[in-house]
Each structure stands twice: as C-alpha cells, then as structure tokens.
Write a protein that holds these residues in place. Structure first.
Motif: not given
Length: 328
Positions: A216-219, A314-324, A274-282
């Motif tokens: 969701v970020t680099v690629v 959204f990017m902040c959310f993804v990073v915070l989620r990655e850091m748990q 989290m993949n499913f949640i990202d589809t909802i966010i999209c």
C-alpha cells in the motif's frame, strides 16, 4: 554501501524514463484523439488508463502466482487511493478543473461499483477464480460500451457534416506513428515503474517491513507513478479530460482487469483482515471524493488540498497499524 548507491542511481534513471515516457504518451494519445475525431475522455479512459495500469497488472499477477496475496491486493487498493487522493488532488491544487459529464454520470459510478464488488468479493478473505472471471467480463463489457458509444458519436458527425467525418490520408500515417509512440511509451512507463518499484522494494525490505505495508506504500506509489506523471503532464498541457479520465479509468482497470486477471490465473486466498479493511477504506475514500464531483461538478483547489490531507492520514494509519500502535 555499494548496493545502496547502485539502487539509488537505478531509481533516478527510472524516474527519468518514467517522466519522458508519460510525456510522450499524453502527446501521442491527444494526437490520435484529434486525428480520429475521438473525444479525449475516451482515449484517457481506455488507451492511457490501460497503459498506465500495466505496472499494477504485472505486480499483482506475479504476486498472485508467487502466493504473495497481501501484496497482490494491497498494491491495487493502495494504488487506487493514491490515484484518486494524490494524483487528482495535486492536479486540482495545480489548477482546478471541471469533471466531464460522462465521467461524472457514467465512469465514476462504475469505479464505485467496482470498489463495492471488491469489498463483497474480499469479505471472505479471498477472491476466487469465478469472481475473477466476473471482474474480467465486466471490464470487457465496459470497454465494448465505450467503443460503441464513441462509434455512435462519430456517426452523428457523419450525418451532420460528412466532410467533418473524413480522416485525411496524411492523418492515417500520423495515427500509425502515434500508435507506435504509444506502444513504446507504455513500455518505457512500465519498465520505469518496475525499476522504481524494484529499487524502492530493496530499500523497504532492508528495513524489515511487511508485504502489506510495502504493497500500500512503496509498490502502490511506484506503480501509480505513471498515473501521477501522466495526469500532471496532461493537466499542465490543458488536457484535463485525459488527466481525470486516466485516473478514473485506471482505477476501474486496476480492480476489474488487474485483480480479475490475477485471481483468474491464480485465485487469491488467505488474505489478512487488514487487507479487507483497506478495501473498505478505498471504497469510502472514493465515495467521499465523489461528493466533490456531485456538489460542484469540478475539483477545486480546496478539494485537492483536502484529498492530499486524507491520503497523509491514511498513510499515518497504515504506519501506526504496522507498528501495532493501532490494532484491528
């Protein structure tokens, strides 16, 4: 240390190839539209949109075949959010523009429908081969509809003024040359994007981050660079129809064609929650931006600024989620 330098140089080189490829792509597409008397919005929704979706297709299909399902779907979701919030947002900040009636009434709703289908299909954390075939049938029907609509419009021109409908002999040669330029440009855009993604993935992997956040970020950023560069170049050239048509068309192709082809070739299963949640966010992000289109029938600078802020959030959310720090 040498590896970092080499990958850094590769990144810069690929950016240059990407920018020039996108520049030639917009010019050639505009020339084809003009020579064949085809509306620019149709070119943007088909040739340009499909061409700039090639990187997403390559990454997602390869990821699906290799069993990296998180990367396959997060690439498309991240790319669509980047396309809408960053690409359209930046174009609006640079210069506000009206949204073509066909895009507002026909194509944007179709992109929302595709996003809804993705959420429905991914609710069981997988996208089966049958669901992939459904997505492919829809994109085929969509393209056929666009072409038939363009043909009907051309026939109207024939009736009104037969002379206007004739394509000069020298225009045929010009169209063939520009088609070759489009093909070469798409290859350049694809190779440039792949190089950028490859380089960025090297740096990201060195930090030990997951496939989902890479997707969701680099690629997503790397595969969306064609849309970003192409749309900004088109916007500066005053080709706003191609700019917005490229983004909306690309988002449609990303879900219907890219995920459709990927899941048809190799079913995408064992997705994470989290993949499913990202589809909802999209889907929510696309619906929110559609309000700007419905209310003002255009994207203003303030709208673009809001969209950019939403992407940062959204990017902040993804990073915070990655850091748990945020657990879902």
């Amino acid at each position: 240390m040498l590896s970092f330098v080499l990958y850094g140089l590769l990144l810069i080189f690929c950016f240059v190839v990407l920018v020039k490829g996108a520049d030639f792509l917009v010019d050639a597409a505009s020339s084809i539209a003009s020579a064949l008397k085809i509306p620019s919005v149709i070119i943007g929704l088909t040739i340009v949109a499909f061409g700039t979706s090639v990187p997403e297709a390559g990454v997602s299909i390869a990821s699906s075949l290799n069993g990296i399902n998180e990367l396959s779907i997060s690439n498309v979701v991240g790319s669509n959010l980047f396309n809408l919030l960053v690409v359209v947002g930046l174009c609006a900040v640079i210069k506000e523009f009206k949204v073509d009636d066909d895009i507002r009434k026909r194509d944007y709703p179709i992109s929302l429908f595709a996003a809804v289908l993705l959420v429905i299909f991914a609710i069981d954390l997988k996208i089966s081969r049958v669901e992939g075939l459904i997505l492919l049938f829809i994109i085929i029907g969509y393209v056929v509809f666009l072409i038939s609509t363009s043909i009907r419009s051309s026939k109207v021109v024939d009736i009104d003024d037969p002379e206007d409908a004739k394509v000069p002999a020298n225009s045929v040669k010009k169209v063939l040359i520009n088609l070759l330029i489009v093909a070469v440009s798409v290859v350049a855009v694809y190779l440039g994007s792949r190089g950028v993604v490859y380089s960025c993935s090297f740096f990201a992997s060195a930090l030990g981050v997951s496939d989902t956040i890479i997707g969701v970020t680099v690629v997503a950023l790397g595969t969306s660079l064609p849309e970003l560069v192409t749309s900004i170049v088109a916007s500066k050239k005053g080709e706003n129809e191609i700019a917005i048509g490229n983004v909306v068309g690309s988002n449609i192709f990303n879900i219907l064609f890219v995920l459709g082809a990927a899941s048809t070739i190799s079913p995408i299963d064992n997705l994470l929650k989290m993949n499913f949640i990202d589809t909802i966010i999209c889907l929510v992000g696309m619906a929110f931006c559609y309000m700007f289109v419905l209310i003002g029938k255009k994207f203003r600078r303030i709208d673009g600024a809001i969209m950019l802020v939403l992407y940062v959030a959204f990017m902040c959310f993804v990073v915070l989620r990655e850091m748990q720090i945020i657990v879902i």
